[in-house]
Design a protein around this motif. Sequence first.
Motif, mmCIF file in Angstrom:
data_model
loop_
_atom_site.group_PDB
_atom_site.id
_atom_site.type_symbol
_atom_site.label_atom_id
_atom_site.label_comp_id
_atom_site.label_asym_id
_atom_site.label_seq_id
_atom_site.Cartn_x
_atom_site.Cartn_y
_atom_site.Cartn_z
ATOM 1 N N VAL A 84 0.030 3.818 13.166
ATOM 2 C CA VAL A 84 -0.439 3.097 11.984
ATOM 3 C C VAL A 84 0.000 1.637 12.037
ATOM 4 C CG1 VAL A 84 -0.284 2.933 9.469
ATOM 5 C CG2 VAL A 84 -0.507 5.169 10.558
ATOM 6 N N GLY A 85 1.259 1.384 12.397
ATOM 7 C CA GLY A 85 1.760 0.022 12.462
ATOM 8 C C GLY A 85 1.041 -0.822 13.499
ATOM 9 N N GLN A 86 0.825 -0.254 14.692
ATOM 10 C CA GLN A 86 0.113 -0.989 15.743
ATOM 11 C C GLN A 86 -1.334 -1.256 15.332
ATOM 12 O OE1 GLN A 86 1.270 -2.380 18.380
ATOM 13 N NE2 GLN A 86 2.988 -1.231 19.236
ATOM 14 N N TYR A 87 -1.944 -0.300 14.656
ATOM 15 C CA TYR A 87 -3.324 -0.466 14.188
ATOM 16 C C TYR A 87 -3.422 -1.627 13.201
ATOM 17 C CZ TYR A 87 -7.283 0.618 11.041
ATOM 18 O OH TYR A 87 -8.396 0.540 10.250
ATOM 19 N N MET A 88 -2.496 -1.674 12.236
ATOM 20 C CA MET A 88 -2.510 -2.760 11.262
ATOM 21 C C MET A 88 -2.302 -4.105 11.942
ATOM 22 S SD MET A 88 -3.126 -1.667 8.224
ATOM 23 C CE MET A 88 -3.275 -0.067 7.409
ATOM 24 N N ALA A 105 6.631 1.514 4.665
ATOM 25 C CA ALA A 105 7.029 1.651 3.266
ATOM 26 C C ALA A 105 5.862 1.235 2.383
ATOM 27 C CB ALA A 105 8.253 0.794 2.965
ATOM 28 N N ALA A 106 5.502 2.106 1.451
ATOM 29 C CA ALA A 106 4.364 1.820 0.566
ATOM 30 C C ALA A 106 4.520 2.628 -0.709
ATOM 31 C CB ALA A 106 3.046 2.165 1.258
ATOM 32 N N GLY A 107 3.660 2.366 -1.671
ATOM 33 C CA GLY A 107 3.648 3.152 -2.896
ATOM 34 C C GLY A 107 4.920 3.007 -3.705
ATOM 35 N N ALA A 108 5.468 4.139 -4.150
ATOM 36 C CA ALA A 108 6.641 4.141 -5.015
ATOM 37 C C ALA A 108 7.857 3.506 -4.354
ATOM 38 C CB ALA A 108 6.970 5.571 -5.441
ATOM 39 N N GLN A 109 7.907 3.536 -3.026
ATOM 40 C CA GLN A 109 9.058 2.968 -2.325
ATOM 41 C C GLN A 109 9.196 1.464 -2.544
ATOM 42 O OE1 GLN A 109 7.575 4.585 1.492
ATOM 43 N NE2 GLN A 109 9.670 5.260 1.845
ATOM 44 N N THR A 110 8.105 0.790 -2.813
ATOM 45 C CA THR A 110 8.106 -0.678 -2.834
ATOM 46 C C THR A 110 7.931 -1.274 -4.231
ATOM 47 O OG1 THR A 110 5.711 -0.806 -2.439
ATOM 48 C CG2 THR A 110 7.146 -0.698 -0.510
ATOM 49 N N ARG A 111 7.993 -0.451 -5.257
ATOM 50 C CA ARG A 111 7.721 -0.963 -6.602
ATOM 51 C C ARG A 111 8.790 -1.933 -7.098
ATOM 52 N NH1 ARG A 111 5.763 4.882 -8.936
ATOM 53 N NH2 ARG A 111 3.734 4.889 -7.914
ATOM 54 N N SER A 112 10.001 -1.836 -6.582
ATOM 55 C CA SER A 112 11.072 -2.718 -7.045
ATOM 56 C C SER A 112 11.172 -4.009 -6.227
ATOM 57 C CB SER A 112 12.412 -1.988 -6.994
ATOM 58 O OG SER A 112 12.767 -1.678 -5.657
ATOM 59 N N HIS A 138 16.214 2.780 13.350
ATOM 60 C CA HIS A 138 15.808 2.580 14.740
ATOM 61 C C HIS A 138 14.649 1.592 14.876
ATOM 62 C CE1 HIS A 138 18.376 5.944 15.779
ATOM 63 N NE2 HIS A 138 17.710 6.743 14.973
ATOM 64 N N ALA A 139 14.157 1.075 13.763
ATOM 65 C CA ALA A 139 12.906 0.314 13.779
ATOM 66 C C ALA A 139 13.096 -1.114 14.287
ATOM 67 C CB ALA A 139 12.303 0.281 12.384
ATOM 68 N N HIS A 140 12.066 -1.582 14.975
ATOM 69 C CA HIS A 140 11.949 -2.995 15.309
ATOM 70 C C HIS A 140 11.224 -3.747 14.195
ATOM 71 C CE1 HIS A 140 12.030 -0.952 19.367
ATOM 72 N NE2 HIS A 140 13.025 -1.799 19.482
ATOM 73 N N TRP A 141 10.261 -3.057 13.564
ATOM 74 C CA TRP A 141 9.441 -3.681 12.531
ATOM 75 C C TRP A 141 9.382 -2.809 11.287
ATOM 76 C CZ3 TRP A 141 8.162 -8.563 13.436
ATOM 77 C CH2 TRP A 141 8.012 -8.995 14.754
ATOM 78 N N LEU A 142 9.501 -3.454 10.138
ATOM 79 C CA LEU A 142 9.236 -2.812 8.852
ATOM 80 C C LEU A 142 7.863 -3.265 8.381
ATOM 81 C CD1 LEU A 142 12.640 -3.537 7.030
ATOM 82 C CD2 LEU A 142 11.998 -1.437 8.236
ATOM 83 N N VAL A 143 6.997 -2.317 8.099
ATOM 84 C CA VAL A 143 5.672 -2.635 7.566
ATOM 85 C C VAL A 143 5.697 -2.256 6.094
ATOM 86 C CG1 VAL A 143 3.194 -2.371 7.860
ATOM 87 C CG2 VAL A 143 4.712 -2.052 9.815
ATOM 88 N N VAL A 144 5.612 -3.258 5.234
ATOM 89 C CA VAL A 144 5.825 -3.071 3.803
ATOM 90 C C VAL A 144 4.567 -3.482 3.049
ATOM 91 C CG1 VAL A 144 7.292 -3.626 1.832
ATOM 92 C CG2 VAL A 144 8.271 -3.591 4.142
ATOM 93 N N GLU A 145 4.060 -2.560 2.234
ATOM 94 C CA GLU A 145 2.869 -2.852 1.433
ATOM 95 C C GLU A 145 3.282 -3.021 -0.017
ATOM 96 O OE1 GLU A 145 -1.591 -1.323 1.762
ATOM 97 O OE2 GLU A 145 -0.247 0.247 1.043
ATOM 98 N N PRO A 197 -4.458 -0.103 2.161
ATOM 99 C CA PRO A 197 -4.761 0.549 3.442
ATOM 100 C C PRO A 197 -3.562 1.200 4.112
ATOM 101 C CG PRO A 197 -4.828 -1.851 3.648
ATOM 102 C CD PRO A 197 -4.752 -1.552 2.194
ATOM 103 N N LEU A 198 -2.379 0.600 4.022
ATOM 104 C CA LEU A 198 -1.206 1.189 4.673
ATOM 105 C C LEU A 198 -0.867 2.539 4.061
ATOM 106 C CD1 LEU A 198 1.178 0.944 6.675
ATOM 107 C CD2 LEU A 198 2.479 -0.129 4.823
ATOM 108 N N GLU A 199 -0.839 2.600 2.750
ATOM 109 C CA GLU A 199 -0.494 3.837 2.061
ATOM 110 C C GLU A 199 -1.508 4.938 2.364
ATOM 111 O OE1 GLU A 199 0.900 5.156 -2.443
ATOM 112 O OE2 GLU A 199 -0.392 3.410 -2.175
ATOM 113 N N VAL A 200 -2.777 4.576 2.405
ATOM 114 C CA VAL A 200 -3.834 5.554 2.654
ATOM 115 C C VAL A 200 -3.764 6.084 4.088
ATOM 116 C CG1 VAL A 200 -6.330 5.823 2.872
ATOM 117 C CG2 VAL A 200 -5.365 4.722 0.849
ATOM 118 N N CYS A 201 -3.608 5.187 5.060
ATOM 119 C CA CYS A 201 -3.505 5.625 6.458
ATOM 120 C C CYS A 201 -2.266 6.495 6.672
ATOM 121 C CB CYS A 201 -3.457 4.414 7.385
ATOM 122 S SG CYS A 201 -4.987 3.456 7.453
#
Length: 385
Positions: A84-88, A105-112, A138-145, A197-201
């Motif tokens: 998903v991250g590479q696709y975006m 991270a998307a949806g309820a995780q990012t509301r704050s 372990h992540a190199h990238w955080l993808v945050v919506e 799109p991130l949350e849906v994928c």
Amino acid sequence: MSDNMIEETVRRLLANEVSRELLTAVEAGAFAGALWQTIAESGMTKILCREAHGGIEASWPEALPLFYQVGYTQAPVPLAQAVVGQYMASRCGLDLAADSVFALAAGAQTRSLELSSHEAGKPATLSGTMTAVKWARHAHWLVVETAGCIALVDARESGVRIEPKADAASLPADTVVLDQAVVSHALAAGIAGLSRPLEVCYAATTAAQLTGALDYALDLAVQYAKDRVQFGKPIGKNQAIQQQLAVLAGEVACSYAAATTALRDLPAIHQHSAPQAEFSAAVAKVTASDAVRTGASIAHQVHGAIGFTYEYPLNFATRRLWAWRAEAGTSTEWAERLGQAFIQAGSDQFWPNLTARTLPSAVGAAGGADGHAGSMQAERNATHA
């Protein structure tokens, strides 16, 4: 590359590399680095990307075996997140390393979270706390919506603090604290009819993972019912057990149908419209999550006490089913989103949107013929939700 070739490749690779020792080591805190490098070198993480970025521009249904096999083998790697991250990133013209580890991270995780606005000569920043972010340590990238934006944040830069936590499967589900973390790239997916799109994928791929793990639990239960002998005959000869296994098989079939529909409705790398994607992803996540509740219970009833022991493989599968059920939005959250959308639109919009597999906000964007072709499956899914 055909979907059969993709399926055979990923099935063979994960079947050969995923062992009990690896599962145990990752649950103890290690990262499956050797397996991850093998996956990256095979091109799986970039399967959906543009050819110029090292991908093959596959469709989401062609990538289904990746998510399904991660679930079936319980492979302890963030493959779905990487795909998903590479696709975006590829949609937005970025060519990132194939072995990059992504946390979504998307949806309820990012509301704050608070996203600062761009200032002259300064990049945007993110501040706030996100919980249960899978594989963040372990992540190199955080993808945050958040705030209508998909932000790509370098997880190794200052401003990012990660507090290790674990989910029900003892896999990383960390708390991420952002303190004016710099947004390396603001991704504009540009997909009509898809506001998040991130949350849906993420939800669609997680539904496919759940289906794979549930199918594995079914296979274990069927085999155990054949092998376990009581009173001179296999317990699978008992009609009550046969009926329960049939219910479990039905849950797997419903989950698989919903997941494949959701992936089919996601846009490929060159497509710029996905009016049915959010509806289908919501239905898939609700269907798969609800199937876990029924299916895991049946699998353990068939096995009896042995299914709960750490030494038995059903233990690993069940804990992942519980963990993934809460990932990418719970069934309650997605069901509420569907319900609220249809309630707000009014009764006149219910049937047209249902048969078109669209949320009311996307009505009119979908082709009528294609929508009616899937009306019967949509009706069953929406009723289940």
